[in-house]
Design a protein around this motif. Structure first.
Motif, PDB file in Angstrom:
ATOM      1  N   ASP A   9      -5.902  -1.490   5.515  1.00 21.10           N
ATOM      2  CA  ASP A   9      -5.231  -1.705   4.238  1.00 21.10           C
ATOM      3  C   ASP A   9      -4.487  -0.450   3.792  1.00 21.10           C
ATOM      4  OD1 ASP A   9      -6.174  -4.273   4.159  1.00 21.10           O
ATOM      5  OD2 ASP A   9      -7.908  -3.804   2.892  1.00 21.10           O
ATOM      6  N   LEU A  10      -5.087   0.710   3.993  1.00 18.59           N
ATOM      7  CA  LEU A  10      -4.452   1.967   3.604  1.00 18.59           C
ATOM      8  C   LEU A  10      -3.144   2.166   4.372  1.00 18.59           C
ATOM      9  CD1 LEU A  10      -4.353   4.782   2.293  1.00 18.59           C
ATOM     10  CD2 LEU A  10      -5.770   5.602   4.214  1.00 18.59           C
ATOM     11  N   ILE A  11      -3.191   1.947   5.685  1.00 20.98           N
ATOM     12  CA  ILE A  11      -1.993   2.149   6.507  1.00 20.98           C
ATOM     13  C   ILE A  11      -0.902   1.156   6.132  1.00 20.98           C
ATOM     14  CG2 ILE A  11      -1.110   2.056   8.878  1.00 20.98           C
ATOM     15  CD1 ILE A  11      -3.871   3.042   9.795  1.00 20.98           C
ATOM     16  N   VAL A  12      -1.285  -0.102   5.927  1.00 14.97           N
ATOM     17  CA  VAL A  12      -0.298  -1.117   5.571  1.00 14.97           C
ATOM     18  C   VAL A  12       0.336  -0.810   4.216  1.00 14.97           C
ATOM     19  CG1 VAL A  12      -0.002  -3.548   4.962  1.00 14.97           C
ATOM     20  CG2 VAL A  12      -1.297  -2.925   7.001  1.00 14.97           C
ATOM     21  N   GLN A  13      -0.478  -0.392   3.230  1.00 12.87           N
ATOM     22  CA  GLN A  13       0.064  -0.032   1.925  1.00 12.87           C
ATOM     23  C   GLN A  13       1.052   1.121   2.048  1.00 12.87           C
ATOM     24  OE1 GLN A  13      -2.825   0.373  -1.347  1.00 12.87           O
ATOM     25  NE2 GLN A  13      -4.285  -0.782  -0.105  1.00 12.87           N
ATOM     26  N   TYR A  14       0.721   2.081   2.879  1.00  8.81           N
ATOM     27  CA  TYR A  14       1.614   3.228   3.071  1.00  8.81           C
ATOM     28  C   TYR A  14       2.925   2.799   3.743  1.00  8.81           C
ATOM     29  CZ  TYR A  14       3.688   7.172   5.484  1.00  8.81           C
ATOM     30  OH  TYR A  14       4.577   8.095   5.974  1.00  8.81           O
ATOM     31  N   LEU A  15       2.824   1.997   4.802  1.00  7.99           N
ATOM     32  CA  LEU A  15       4.031   1.560   5.505  1.00  7.99           C
ATOM     33  C   LEU A  15       4.911   0.693   4.623  1.00  7.99           C
ATOM     34  CD1 LEU A  15       2.478   0.708   8.987  1.00  7.99           C
ATOM     35  CD2 LEU A  15       3.921   2.679   8.409  1.00  7.99           C
ATOM     36  N   ASN A  16       4.303   0.003   3.685  1.00  7.99           N
ATOM     37  CA  ASN A  16       5.055  -0.829   2.759  1.00  7.99           C
ATOM     38  C   ASN A  16       5.695  -0.006   1.648  1.00  7.99           C
ATOM     39  OD1 ASN A  16       5.907  -3.487   2.022  1.00  7.99           O
ATOM     40  ND2 ASN A  16       4.457  -3.402   0.303  1.00  7.99           N
ATOM     41  N   ASN A  17       5.153   1.188   1.395  1.00  7.32           N
ATOM     42  CA  ASN A  17       5.682   2.044   0.325  1.00  7.32           C
ATOM     43  C   ASN A  17       5.546   3.515   0.727  1.00  7.32           C
ATOM     44  OD1 ASN A  17       6.697   2.930  -2.106  1.00  7.32           O
ATOM     45  ND2 ASN A  17       4.788   2.620  -3.241  1.00  7.32           N
ATOM     46  N   PRO A  18       6.347   3.955   1.713  1.00  9.06           N
ATOM     47  CA  PRO A  18       6.197   5.313   2.238  1.00  9.06           C
ATOM     48  C   PRO A  18       6.571   6.402   1.236  1.00  9.06           C
ATOM     49  CG  PRO A  18       8.156   4.256   3.141  1.00  9.06           C
ATOM     50  CD  PRO A  18       7.409   3.206   2.396  1.00  9.06           C
ATOM     51  N   GLN A  19       7.224   6.042   0.123  1.00  5.52           N
ATOM     52  CA  GLN A  19       7.604   7.050  -0.876  1.00  5.52           C
ATOM     53  C   GLN A  19       6.453   7.424  -1.810  1.00  5.52           C
ATOM     54  OE1 GLN A  19      10.570   8.350  -0.420  1.00  5.52           O
ATOM     55  NE2 GLN A  19      10.936   6.838   1.207  1.00  5.52           N
ATOM     56  N   GLU A  38      -5.405   9.092  14.816  1.00  6.84           N
ATOM     57  CA  GLU A  38      -3.973   9.276  14.985  1.00  6.84           C
ATOM     58  C   GLU A  38      -3.393   8.194  15.897  1.00  6.84           C
ATOM     59  OE1 GLU A  38      -0.036  10.995  15.191  1.00  6.84           O
ATOM     60  OE2 GLU A  38      -1.645  10.814  13.707  1.00  6.84           O
ATOM     61  N   LYS A  39      -4.099   7.912  16.974  1.00  8.84           N
ATOM     62  CA  LYS A  39      -3.660   6.875  17.900  1.00  8.84           C
ATOM     63  C   LYS A  39      -3.655   5.506  17.207  1.00  8.84           C
ATOM     64  CE  LYS A  39      -4.727   4.756  22.357  1.00  8.84           C
ATOM     65  NZ  LYS A  39      -5.655   4.760  23.527  1.00  8.84           N
ATOM     66  N   TYR A  40      -4.675   5.259  16.416  1.00 10.92           N
ATOM     67  CA  TYR A  40      -4.780   3.992  15.691  1.00 10.92           C
ATOM     68  C   TYR A  40      -3.588   3.820  14.752  1.00 10.92           C
ATOM     69  CZ  TYR A  40      -6.779   0.425  12.576  1.00 10.92           C
ATOM     70  OH  TYR A  40      -7.002  -0.697  11.838  1.00 10.92           O
ATOM     71  N   PHE A  41      -3.248   4.877  14.001  1.00 12.21           N
ATOM     72  CA  PHE A  41      -2.124   4.812  13.083  1.00 12.21           C
ATOM     73  C   PHE A  41      -0.818   4.521  13.827  1.00 12.21           C
ATOM     74  CE2 PHE A  41       1.587   6.932  11.326  1.00 12.21           C
ATOM     75  CZ  PHE A  41       1.691   6.315  10.092  1.00 12.21           C
ATOM     76  N   LEU A  42      -0.564   5.214  14.925  1.00 13.99           N
ATOM     77  CA  LEU A  42       0.678   5.047  15.672  1.00 13.99           C
ATOM     78  C   LEU A  42       0.827   3.632  16.223  1.00 13.99           C
ATOM     79  CD1 LEU A  42       0.831   8.451  17.588  1.00 13.99           C
ATOM     80  CD2 LEU A  42       2.174   7.755  15.584  1.00 13.99           C
ATOM     81  N   GLU A  43      -0.278   3.049  16.678  1.00  9.77           N
ATOM     82  CA  GLU A  43      -0.216   1.690  17.205  1.00  9.77           C
ATOM     83  C   GLU A  43       0.081   0.677  16.099  1.00  9.77           C
ATOM     84  OE1 GLU A  43      -0.043   0.856  20.145  1.00  9.77           O
ATOM     85  OE2 GLU A  43      -0.867   2.495  21.308  1.00  9.77           O
ATOM     86  N   ILE A  44      -0.568   0.860  14.932  1.00  4.94           N
ATOM     87  CA  ILE A  44      -0.308  -0.041  13.814  1.00  4.94           C
ATOM     88  C   ILE A  44       1.135   0.124  13.328  1.00  4.94           C
ATOM     89  CG2 ILE A  44      -0.941  -0.640  11.447  1.00  4.94           C
ATOM     90  CD1 ILE A  44      -2.952  -1.490  13.600  1.00  4.94           C
ATOM     91  N   GLU A  45       1.624   1.354  13.308  1.00  5.09           N
ATOM     92  CA  GLU A  45       3.008   1.602  12.904  1.00  5.09           C
ATOM     93  C   GLU A  45       3.991   0.917  13.855  1.00  5.09           C
ATOM     94  OE1 GLU A  45       5.502   5.482  11.446  1.00  5.09           O
ATOM     95  OE2 GLU A  45       4.552   5.586  13.427  1.00  5.09           O
ATOM     96  N   LYS A  46       3.680   0.943  15.158  1.00  5.46           N
ATOM     97  CA  LYS A  46       4.545   0.303  16.146  1.00  5.46           C
ATOM     98  C   LYS A  46       4.622  -1.201  15.893  1.00  5.46           C
ATOM     99  CE  LYS A  46       3.929   1.534  20.385  1.00  5.46           C
ATOM    100  NZ  LYS A  46       3.335   1.646  21.740  1.00  5.46           N
ATOM    101  N   ILE A  47       3.472  -1.808  15.635  1.00  2.15           N
ATOM    102  CA  ILE A  47       3.448  -3.253  15.361  1.00  2.15           C
ATOM    103  C   ILE A  47       4.181  -3.566  14.057  1.00  2.15           C
ATOM    104  CG2 ILE A  47       1.936  -5.219  14.923  1.00  2.15           C
ATOM    105  CD1 ILE A  47      -0.168  -3.849  16.648  1.00  2.15           C
ATOM    106  N   TRP A  48       3.998  -2.710  13.069  1.00  2.24           N
ATOM    107  CA  TRP A  48       4.679  -2.904  11.791  1.00  2.24           C
ATOM    108  C   TRP A  48       6.201  -2.890  11.979  1.00  2.24           C
ATOM    109  CZ3 TRP A  48       3.268  -3.752   6.719  1.00  2.24           C
ATOM    110  CH2 TRP A  48       4.266  -3.549   5.757  1.00  2.24           C
ATOM    111  N   ASN A  49       6.704  -1.956  12.760  1.00  5.08           N
ATOM    112  CA  ASN A  49       8.150  -1.866  13.006  1.00  5.08           C
ATOM    113  C   ASN A  49       8.679  -3.111  13.706  1.00  5.08           C
ATOM    114  OD1 ASN A  49       8.360   0.658  11.805  1.00  5.08           O
ATOM    115  ND2 ASN A  49       7.986   1.746  13.722  1.00  5.08           N
ATOM    116  N   LEU A  50       7.873  -3.679  14.580  1.00  7.51           N
ATOM    117  CA  LEU A  50       8.280  -4.913  15.242  1.00  7.51           C
ATOM    118  C   LEU A  50       8.422  -6.060  14.251  1.00  7.51           C
ATOM    119  CD1 LEU A  50       6.137  -4.879  18.512  1.00  7.51           C
ATOM    120  CD2 LEU A  50       8.618  -4.689  18.348  1.00  7.51           C
TER     121      LEU A  50
END
Length: 324
Positions: A9-19, A38-50
């Motif tokens: 939830d923390l990562i998704v909230q951040y990716l939705n509002n990086p400012q 760190e690896k976990y964050f990068l993988e979730i970020e990759k999926i989010w970008n897709l």
């Protein structure tokens, strides 16, 4: 342990509002605590970008997407955990669409699309690389939605097609016909493919014709052509003339022997036209016909060569004057 929903939830909230500065600090702290995080964050970020490309997924099955997402997530996280706790949340929905896009693209980019024409029908296809293919009647090609390899390959299953290929030296374009193939970088050419033979005529640029595996290839340049006998595995070189007349509705003859004129007229008008002569025809034809009927063309030949025209049930016989 990374099996806590609050991390996701923390990562998704951040990716939705990086400012958001507080979310940014919290995510940075999370990422620096361990290599796994760190690896976990990068993988979730990759999926989010897709997931940003999810608007293209009109054909995705949501149930299958969820199943593939579950399997994929087990592979990318250090520890397996239950997806059911958060699969119904908005964040999870976005991630599912993202991984669905990846799965959909990876499984469908190589899927072939079939384009077929029927009697008295022409059609065209614009490929993703900008190349254009125009199909004559009773023809069929197969091509991928996207080219995803070092080359661009399509299949001509039957019939006739005119190809205008976009230049891309790093990705050769190939037309496959049974055992045979034509390779180009950027050019225009015409292919007529049937179970017995292949007629290849080059209009611009150059192409490489490979009749079958381990056979010496032939290079043809603009104005050149060949006819390949598939059963005998033999080909005959010739000059290219009127190969795209089915497309332009124009016939151009330049110093063409009368026998060749009859062959080209037979092909264009779909009528068996035969030449019967007991003399060597020295005179060659120089003429241009645009949207003319067969009768109009035959009248010109009659006057030019002094021919007698005999119409039979299945053919037209052109007879030259007898030599006394």
């Amino acid at each position: 342990m990374l099996n806590k929903p609050e991390y996701l939830d923390l990562i998704v909230q951040y990716l939705n509002n990086p400012q958001d500065e507080s979310l940014h600090r919290a995510v940075e702290t999370f990422r620096t605590e361990s290599v796994d995080q760190e690896k976990y964050f990068l993988e979730i970020e990759k999926i989010w970008n897709l997931s940003a490309k999810s608007s293209r997924l009109d054909g995705v099955n949501k149930r299958q997407a969820e199943q593939h997402f579950r399997r994929a997530l087990r592979n990318i996280t250090p520890n397996s955990f239950s997806l059911m706790k958060w699969v119904s949340s908005v964040a999870a929905t976005i991630l599912i669409v993202g991984i669905s896009y990846w799965f959909y693209e990876s499984t469908n980019s190589s899927a072939l699309i079939t384009k077929q024409t029927f009697a008295n029908q022409q059609d065209s296809v614009m490929l993703v690389d900008g190349s254009k293919i125009i199909l004559a009647a009773n023809s069929e090609i197969k091509y991928p939605k996207a080219f995803n390899s070092d080359s661009r390959e399509i299949y001509l299953n039957k019939g006739r097609a005119f190809f205008k290929i976009a230049k891309d030296p790093k990705h050769p374009f190939r037309v496959l016909m049974g055992e045979s193939k034509v390779s180009v970088l950027g050019t225009s050419f015409n292919i007529d493919y049937s179970p017995n033979k292949i007629d290849l005529d080059v209009k611009t640029g150059r192409v490489i014709f490979s009749p079958y595996q381990n056979r010496t290839s032939s290079i043809l340049t603009a104005g050149q052509a060949l006819t390949y006998n598939i059963q005998k595995r033999e080909f005959t070189a010739r000059l290219s003339q009127n190969s795209d007349s089915w497309l332009t509705n124009e016939l151009v003859f330049v110093d063409t022997p009368l026998e060749d004129v009859c062959k080209q007229l037979s092909d264009y008008y779909k009528t068996d036209i035969k030449l019967e002569t007991n003399q060597q025809m020295v005179k060659k034809l120089n003429a241009t016909f645009k949207n003319n009927s067969l009768n109009e063309v035959l009248e010109v030949l009659k006057v030019t060569y002094g021919l007698t025209i005999q119409n039979n049930k299945d053919s037209i016989i052109l007879k030259t004057p007898s030599i006394n």
